[in-house]
Design an enzyme around this catalytic site. Structure first.
Site, mmCIF file in Angstrom:
data_model
loop_
_atom_site.group_PDB
_atom_site.id
_atom_site.type_symbol
_atom_site.label_atom_id
_atom_site.label_comp_id
_atom_site.label_asym_id
_atom_site.label_seq_id
_atom_site.Cartn_x
_atom_site.Cartn_y
_atom_site.Cartn_z
ATOM 1 N N ARG A 38 -11.148 -16.449 17.043
ATOM 2 C CA ARG A 38 -11.800 -15.535 16.172
ATOM 3 C C ARG A 38 -12.883 -14.440 16.988
ATOM 4 N NH1 ARG A 38 -14.625 -20.335 12.977
ATOM 5 N NH2 ARG A 38 -14.381 -21.256 15.018
ATOM 6 N N HIS A 94 -20.887 -17.436 21.001
ATOM 7 C CA HIS A 94 -21.100 -17.625 19.364
ATOM 8 C C HIS A 94 -21.679 -18.255 18.794
ATOM 9 C CE1 HIS A 94 -17.585 -19.783 18.105
ATOM 10 N NE2 HIS A 94 -17.410 -19.725 19.843
#
Ligand code: CO
Length: 220
Positions: free
Chosen positions: A46, A98
């Site tokens: 992602r 992230h």
């Protein structure tokens, strides 16, 4: 028999679209790449470096591994860094983590996942460096988010302490390190204020970034 024909069909459409927009695009890149950035990010599907920064092929040199870890004995990562610094002469190295990182969560919660446990040890070293702070947080969700940030800061420290970066700074090569974090939930990048242009700044900048990260999670 053709395997994964949908990917080849998508590739053909993409190449044609790029060529239509700029007939010289591929010919130009085939001879030369001169990216200004080295991206060290998580393997997570992602968090694709090019898309989220809006950079085209040729503009960013990329190394990804589980939880964007920089280890001083990892020949793969070090080789990428050496080539990026000494041959491509990138001007910036970005370590990008992230929120929602599965590697960071596994390191935090500690279930055994097999071989990868050995890799996650490096994130646990980062966790242990901040253990008192993390333990004092109200819940695991906060610990997870905070460690995603602190892991980036610790990995910027590791990048700064490689001989490759030290030598580049020593010979006066312009090279700035950065620590960023990406939000899966909103697609936004955030600068963790760990940017470094020389070794002398290292301890101060890292300490300030850690203080800033911790203050985001302290109860007010
Ligand atoms: Co991740």
């Amino acid at each position: 028999m053709k395997y994964l024909p949908e990917l080849f069909a998508a590739n053909a459409r993409w190449a044609e679209d790029v060529r239509a927009a700029d007939p010289h695009f591929f010919a130009g890149l085939a001879n030369l790449q001169s990216p200004a950035y080295l991206w060290i990010g998580c393997s997570d599907s992602r968090v694709p470096a090019n898309q989220i920064t809006g950079l085209k092929p040729g503009e960013v040199f990329v190394h990804r591994n589980v939880a964007n870890v920089v280890v001083h004995t990892d020949l793969n990562c070090l080789s990428v860094m050496q080539y990026a610094i000494e041959v491509l002469k990138v001007q910036h190295i970005i370590v990008c983590g992230h929120y929602g990182c599965g590697g960071v969560r596994a390191a935090l919660e500690g279930p055994s996942l097999g071989l990868i446990d050995n890799w996650l040890r490096h994130i646990q070293d980062a966790r242990d460096r901040h253990l008192n702070f993390l333990t004092a947080l109200p819940d695991n969700a906060a610990r997870w988010r905070a460690l995603c940030e602190l892991n980036v800061i610790e990995q910027v420290r590791n990048v700064a302490r490689t001989t490759l970066v030290g030598d580049a700074w020593q010979r006066g090569q312009p090279l700035t390190l950065h620590g960023w974090i990406y939000g899966l939930e909103d697609g936004r990048l955030q600068d963790l204020q760990t940017s470094l242009k020389e070794g002398a700044e290292l301890d101060t900048v890292i300490a300030q970034a850690v203080t800033a990260a911790r203050s985001r999670y302290m109860p007010h």
